[in-house]
Design an enzyme around this catalytic site. Structure first.
Site, mmCIF file in Angstrom:
data_model
loop_
_atom_site.group_PDB
_atom_site.id
_atom_site.type_symbol
_atom_site.label_atom_id
_atom_site.label_comp_id
_atom_site.label_asym_id
_atom_site.label_seq_id
_atom_site.Cartn_x
_atom_site.Cartn_y
_atom_site.Cartn_z
ATOM 1 N N HIS A 148 14.677 7.324 34.147
ATOM 2 C CA HIS A 148 14.686 8.476 33.238
ATOM 3 C C HIS A 148 14.071 9.742 33.862
ATOM 4 O O HIS A 148 14.743 10.781 33.916
ATOM 5 C CB HIS A 148 14.016 8.093 31.915
ATOM 6 C CG HIS A 148 13.699 9.235 31.016
ATOM 7 N ND1 HIS A 148 14.681 10.043 30.472
ATOM 8 C CD2 HIS A 148 12.513 9.727 30.581
ATOM 9 C CE1 HIS A 148 14.096 10.982 29.732
ATOM 10 N NE2 HIS A 148 12.786 10.811 29.784
ATOM 11 N N GLU A 161 1.893 10.028 28.084
ATOM 12 C CA GLU A 161 2.332 9.551 26.786
ATOM 13 C C GLU A 161 2.537 8.045 26.745
ATOM 14 O O GLU A 161 2.123 7.381 25.804
ATOM 15 C CB GLU A 161 3.668 10.249 26.483
ATOM 16 C CG GLU A 161 4.342 9.778 25.234
ATOM 17 C CD GLU A 161 4.159 10.793 24.143
ATOM 18 O OE1 GLU A 161 4.185 11.979 24.473
ATOM 19 O OE2 GLU A 161 3.985 10.384 22.996
ATOM 20 N N ASP A 162 3.163 7.524 27.759
ATOM 21 C CA ASP A 162 3.670 6.145 27.678
ATOM 22 C C ASP A 162 3.016 5.148 28.626
ATOM 23 O O ASP A 162 3.467 4.013 28.713
ATOM 24 C CB ASP A 162 5.190 6.134 27.961
ATOM 25 C CG ASP A 162 5.963 6.951 26.941
ATOM 26 O OD1 ASP A 162 5.513 7.007 25.788
ATOM 27 O OD2 ASP A 162 6.994 7.545 27.300
#
Ligand code: MN
Length: 526
Positions: A64, A93-94
């Site tokens: 991604h 964030e992840d």
């Protein structure tokens, strides 16, 4: 560190390593200078951080960020920090990566880009519509600090849309697509990122209205080969004529196809069938100078016959977001219509890359936060009282910021684009400086109105001039366009200066007479 990390990259991650290699080559081919070690450091850092995570498509997560970088390479002119931040955009964030770690590793500048992006996603991942809209507004305030955050966010959004089919939650799919129409695409438009905007709309459209999308694609591809051949033939015909007439002129002619969503829009808004749309595809001619554009226009109108009412001179009067080109609609010698767009290389770059082209070409690297667009949007956002209902804010945002242009008609039926709330006086100055300077009264839809009346979309405006009229200082209180203000001020300045000179001369003459100096030829013959 980069090397140590590289050794740990798993076999499937090699695929994305190769992809990144290819993208870096593509950048070099575009003669964009980048800090390669920095990009690789970011890649390996992100690969490590996301290891073990997969996308809904089943691919490793790193696919991604690399795809987001690919979009930036293809459709924008990214600098090294933008590329690094694109690769790192989801790590805070992840993944377990701590902000302090990222800061220590990549420094303040990249850290703040990634942090900006992280904040945004927290704002938009909310179910409640009111909250989400409120969050979009906050998102905007965040973005406005650095447009590179916006660019990355748009690319991120585009890739998410392209892979949206894999998302199991249908409601979420629709929401993401709708937010794209409501927010991201208008934003891309406002900043002139046309290609990104078109892709965002097409992808969102595919998700909100798959039936209509497929039907247009089917009809577009049905006799695509025939269209390609026709374009090639017309292109050669035009090219030959231009080369014979202007052998020295450097020129590029390309075929272009209208994007899917804008075809749909035209069909629904104007009630046309697919077959009735005349500018489905056309030719785009790119030449060195503005003068060349008009020369080419002359040739185009000489070899084919033009359809009345379709000629648009966006060079003489650019669109509010700065877009410039000549558009004209011709009937070619085969009896079918063909749209021709003509622009200079500089206009072309601007149309492709939007405001980013300015910044990158002028400053070499970073986007300029002082740019007019930045300031303008900031002011609009801070001046409005949108605090009551966030949905009103979104409405207002769409109206005020993204559709800030209206058009009105001249008595001949030509469209004139103006900012919202513009007055007949703005219209007059837009037509010509002298029409403004000699403004006496305005008829809107046939009726006389005060010169400060706000014009509305679709109004038909006629200005009557008088030789006795001249600009007054109070006009400055209500004109809305900077160009009208400038022209009025200019006139007043010149008039005041002329008056001052006249006055000065009178005083001088009196002094000369009083002192008996007539014979010294001090006075200009009058
Ligand atoms: Mn992302």
């Amino acid at each position: 560190m980069a090397l140590a990390a590289a050794e740990r990259v798993l076999a499937q991650e090699r695929k994305y390593e190769k992809e990144l290699q290819r993208l870096i080559q593509a950048l070099k081919a575009k003669e964009i200078v980048i800090d390669e070690p920095l990009v690789w450091d970011s890649f390996y850092f992100a690969t490590d951080a996301h290891r073990g995570q997969t996308r809904f498509s089943g691919e490793p997560y790193i696919s991604h960020p690399v795809a987001v970088l690919g979009i930036l390479v293809e459709y924008t002119i990214p600098d090294s920090e933008t590329l690094a931040a694109a690769l790192l955009h989801d790590v805070l964030e992840d993944t377990p990566v701590e902000p302090t770690e990222l800061l220590a590793f990549f420094g303040e500048s990249i850290f703040s880009l990634v942090k900006g992006l992280t904040k945004l996603s927290r704002y938009v991942h909310v179910q409640d519509e009111v909250l989400r809209v409120q969050n979009l507004r906050k998102f905007f305030f965040e973005t406005v600090h650095d447009l590179r955050v916006l660019l990355i966010k748009l690319a991120d959004r585009l890739h998410n849309l392209m892979t949206l089919d894999f998302l199991p939650d249908e409601e979420k799919r629709k929401r993401i697509a709708q937010d794209t129409f409501d927010f991201y695409a208008p934003l891309a438009h406002r900043f002139g990122f046309y290609r990104l905007k078109s892709l965002l709309e097409d992808e969102a459209f595919r998700n909100t209205n798959p039936g209509a999308y497929e039907s247009i694609v089917r009809r577009l591809t049905r006799d695509r080969e025939k269209k390609d051949q026709r374009i090639a033939r017309l292109k050669h015909q035009l090219e030959d004529t231009l080369r014979r007439k202007y052998p020295e002129m450097k020129l590029v002619i390309r075929g272009r196809f209208k994007h899917i969503y804008s075809i749909y829009q035209k069909m629904t808004e104007q009630g046309l069938s697919f077959e009735e749309i005349r500018d489905l595809y056309g030719l785009r001619v790119v030449v060195p100078t503005e003068e060349d554009c008009y020369r080419v226009l002359g040739v185009v109108h000489y070899i084919w016959s033009h359809i009345q009412g379709y000629l648009r001179d966006y060079i003489g009067s650019p669109k509010p977001n700065g877009y410039r080109s000549l558009h004209t609609m011709m009937i070619a010698d085969d009896g079918d219509p063909i749209e021709v767009q003509i622009r200079s290389f500089e206009m072309d770059r601007l149309a492709e890359y939007g405001v980013a082209a300015h910044w990158f070409y002028k400053n070499g690297t970073a986007l300029n936060q002082q740019s007019k667009d930045f300031v303008l949007i900031r002011e609009m956002l801070s001046s409005g009282d949108f605090s009551q209902d966030p949905r009103h804010f979104l409405e207002a945002l769409k109206m005020e910021v993204f559709q800030q242009e209206i058009f009105v008609y001249t008595p001949k039926g030509d469209k004139v684009y103006l900012p919202r709330r513009a007055t007949p006086l703005d219209f007059a100055y837009k037509i010509h400086t002298e029409v403004g300077n000699r403004f006496s009264k305005a008829l809107v839809n046939g009726r006389e109105v005060p010169m400060d009346r706000e014009l509305r979309l679709g109004d038909s405006v006629e200005v009557l001039t008088s030789n006795d009229a001249e600009p007054q200082p109070y006009w400055l209180n209500f004109v809305k366009t900077p160009s009208a203000q400038f022209k009025i001020k200019n006139f007043l300045k010149r008039r005041d200066r002329a008056l001052a000179i006249e006055e000065g001369r009178k005083v001088l003459e009196e002094e000369i007479v009083r002192n008996g100096l007539h014979d010294m030829n001090l006075l200009r013959p009058s």
